[in-house]
Design a protein around this motif. Structure first.
Motif, PDB file in Angstrom:
ATOM      1  N   SER A  36       0.811  -1.311  -0.122  1.00 49.88           N
ATOM      2  CA  SER A  36       0.172   0.033  -0.107  1.00 49.88           C
ATOM      3  C   SER A  36       0.821   1.216   0.138  1.00 49.88           C
ATOM      4  O   SER A  36       0.297   2.406  -0.660  1.00 49.88           O
ATOM      5  N   ILE A  37       2.118   1.072   0.700  1.00 49.07           N
ATOM      6  CA  ILE A  37       2.985   2.249   0.539  1.00 49.07           C
ATOM      7  C   ILE A  37       3.743   2.468  -0.607  1.00 49.07           C
ATOM      8  O   ILE A  37       3.755   3.321  -1.353  1.00 49.07           O
ATOM      9  N   ILE A  38       4.104   1.203  -1.265  1.00 48.07           N
ATOM     10  CA  ILE A  38       5.041   1.297  -2.491  1.00 48.07           C
ATOM     11  C   ILE A  38       4.079   1.587  -3.523  1.00 48.07           C
ATOM     12  O   ILE A  38       4.571   2.450  -4.455  1.00 48.07           O
ATOM     13  N   SER A  39       2.813   1.248  -3.579  1.00 47.72           N
ATOM     14  CA  SER A  39       2.092   1.615  -4.766  1.00 47.72           C
ATOM     15  C   SER A  39       1.801   3.097  -5.040  1.00 47.72           C
ATOM     16  O   SER A  39       1.740   3.384  -6.220  1.00 47.72           O
ATOM     17  N   HIS A  46       6.360   6.512 -11.925  1.00 45.19           N
ATOM     18  CA  HIS A  46       6.121   6.095 -13.361  1.00 45.19           C
ATOM     19  C   HIS A  46       5.018   6.853 -14.153  1.00 45.19           C
ATOM     20  O   HIS A  46       4.753   6.448 -15.442  1.00 45.19           O
ATOM     21  N   GLY A  47       4.171   7.294 -13.335  1.00 42.21           N
ATOM     22  CA  GLY A  47       2.894   7.922 -14.035  1.00 42.21           C
ATOM     23  C   GLY A  47       1.768   6.804 -14.409  1.00 42.21           C
ATOM     24  O   GLY A  47       0.925   7.044 -15.230  1.00 42.21           O
ATOM     25  N   TRP A  48       2.174   5.392 -13.645  1.00 46.55           N
ATOM     26  CA  TRP A  48       0.864   4.526 -13.967  1.00 46.55           C
ATOM     27  C   TRP A  48      -0.392   4.680 -13.314  1.00 46.55           C
ATOM     28  O   TRP A  48      -0.506   5.389 -12.393  1.00 46.55           O
ATOM     29  N   VAL A  53      -1.764  -0.233 -11.441  1.00 48.58           N
ATOM     30  CA  VAL A  53      -0.845  -0.525 -10.136  1.00 48.58           C
ATOM     31  C   VAL A  53      -1.679  -1.548  -9.150  1.00 48.58           C
ATOM     32  O   VAL A  53      -1.280  -2.384  -8.831  1.00 48.58           O
ATOM     33  N   ALA A  54      -3.053  -1.038  -9.136  1.00 50.45           N
ATOM     34  CA  ALA A  54      -3.946  -2.049  -8.119  1.00 50.45           C
ATOM     35  C   ALA A  54      -4.137  -3.383  -8.531  1.00 50.45           C
ATOM     36  O   ALA A  54      -4.018  -4.530  -7.679  1.00 50.45           O
ATOM     37  N   PHE A  55      -3.810  -3.641  -9.974  1.00 50.52           N
ATOM     38  CA  PHE A  55      -4.005  -5.192 -10.412  1.00 50.52           C
ATOM     39  C   PHE A  55      -2.978  -5.928 -10.128  1.00 50.52           C
ATOM     40  O   PHE A  55      -2.867  -7.048 -10.025  1.00 50.52           O
ATOM     41  N   ALA A  56      -1.837  -5.323  -9.765  1.00 48.15           N
ATOM     42  CA  ALA A  56      -0.456  -5.917  -9.349  1.00 48.15           C
ATOM     43  C   ALA A  56      -0.774  -6.692  -8.324  1.00 48.15           C
ATOM     44  O   ALA A  56      -0.257  -7.683  -7.872  1.00 48.15           O
ATOM     45  N   TYR A  57      -1.419  -6.135  -7.164  1.00 46.77           N
ATOM     46  CA  TYR A  57      -1.732  -6.781  -5.952  1.00 46.77           C
ATOM     47  C   TYR A  57      -2.959  -7.732  -6.175  1.00 46.77           C
ATOM     48  O   TYR A  57      -2.659  -8.957  -5.546  1.00 46.77           O
TER      49      TYR A  57
END
Length: 415
Positions: A36-39, A46-48, A53-57
């Motif tokens: 939650s901190i890194i996302s 990176h401007g993602w 980014v949430a899908f990575a989790y």
């Protein structure tokens, strides 16, 4: 032969050392709390897009779930020390390589795929190993093992904040990955497979007369009731865990610092619940403790949490929910071993754990959906409480179904 020291291939093995090593490895699974901190940092750097980014989790959790099934299959064919070392190095590699990801797809391949698979191996094999070594104290062993995971946010949350603030997300991935590799190799070196005849106390341990394969288990109605129980009774805990900061801010106007403190409080309550309720289940029985945890969760969600309007009141509510959620997490693997045996426990519990994976979607989505529709979390609390009450019905169904399952086994044993 001592209950605390077992002999395997001529060497004395202290089962408490094995449990400590399994718990240490399982704490690495808690590294996901840094996400939650890194996302946030990844989105900024990176401007993602946030959904990307949430899908990575989400993909990480899916990989973790499916890896548990494969790990369970391998446990009957491979040394758990090698499986856990391999899982730890896979997790570490995923985190380390994620620091090189300059496209979101690379993040999915490294952090989500490798990290999720490694996490699934560690969790499944560590719980199975602890359960096998402690047939006389399954609740306690599972409480310690999974409790280390529940306690890990106290370490990883501030560590992640410090590393990202000091070095940025890429170097944070590198540093954590390197640290995980060292921890995995050291801890896994103490893992040993439990002997087939573990302790003379095992004779007094309630368990299934026959160890069932996953296919055999799935023919039992109790297995499906247990899966549904896990999915519904863990949802409230997952909702509070996923929305703790937002809930505290809405109900009591908690500041960012106070919300951060609640993360640590939840972690301590979760660890305490896993340990205490796990031990109680060895003495009072699995069903009694499960029902106690679900009643505590449902009552707090439906009757108290919505009225918590101060830091102290929110803390009390979070402590109860965190502890009872932890209790459910420690009793479920012990109950799985009691009903379906230990020989194929890895695969059997992987199936049960997929119910928790569903809860990790149901709970947070329930909170988010109610917030989006009403602008408040209040309506989500009694809904989660009612969902937990359904779990009590499933617990009664499991007990009745398990009794019918044991009847022909007992008759066969007498004949």
């Amino acid at each position: 032969m001592s209950a605390n020291r077992m002999v395997k291939e001529g060497r004395g093995v202290n089962r408490w050392v094995v449990l400590a090593a399994a718990g240490t490895l399982n704490a690495l699974v808690g590294s996901i709390y840094v996400w939650s901190i890194i996302s946030v940092a990844l989105t900024s750097e990176h401007g993602w897009a946030a959904p990307e980014v949430a899908f990575a989790y989400s993909f990480y959790i899916v990989c973790e779930c499916f890896a548990g099934f494969f790990a369970g299959y391998l446990q009957t064919r491979a040394n758990p020390r090698l499986l856990m070392m391999g899982g730890g190095l896979c997790l570490a590699t995923g985190w380390f390589l994620a620091g090189f990801a300059d496209q979101v797809f690379s993040l999915y391949l490294t952090f989500s795929l490798l990290g999720g698979v490694g996490s699934g191996f560690i969790y499944n094999v560590s719980v199975a190993t602890a359960t096998a070594w402690f047939p006389d104290k399954r609740g306690l062993a599972n409480g310690v093992c999974v409790g280390c995971l529940g306690l890990s946010p106290i370490l990883f949350a501030p560590l992640g904040t410090f590393l990202i603030g000091s070095f940025g997300p890429a170097m944070t991935f590198h540093m954590l990955g390197a640290g995980f590799a060292v921890a995995a190799v050291v801890a896994a070196s103490f893992i040993r497979k439990a002997p087939e005849q573990v302790a003379e106390a095992e004779a007094d341990t309630p368990k299934a007369a026959n160890s069932l394969t996953m296919n055999q288990m799935l023919r039992q109605p109790s297995a499906w009731f247990m899966w549904l129980l896990f999915a519904v009774c863990a949802s409230a805990g997952m909702m509070v865990t996923g929305h703790a900061a937002g809930i505290g801010a809405e109900l009591a106007g908690l500041t960012a610092a106070q919300s951060a403190a609640q993360v640590g409080i939840l972690a301590l309550a979760n660890f305490s619940g896993r340990l205490v309720f796990g031990m109680l289940s060895d003495r009072l029985g699995r069903y009694a403790v499960l029902v106690l945890c679900m009643v505590g969760t449902a009552a707090t969600m439906a009757l108290f949490l919505g009225r918590a309007d101060s830091f102290i009141a929110v803390t009390v509510a979070f402590c109860v929910i965190g502890a009872t959620f932890g209790g459910i997490m420690s009793v479920m693997p012990a109950l799985t071993a009691d009903l379906f045996g230990i020989e194929h426990f890895g695969q059997n519990y992987a199936f049960m754990f997929s119910g928790y994976t569903c809860a990790s979607v149901i709970g947070p989505m329930l909170g988010a959906g109610v917030l989006a529709a009403t602008g408040s979390y209040l309506a989500a609390f009694p809904a989660a409480g009612a969902l937990t009450c359904v779990g009590i019905v499933f617990a009664a169904a499991i007990a009745a179904s398990a009794k019918r399952m044991r009847r022909p086994q007992a008759e066969k044993a007498r004949s």
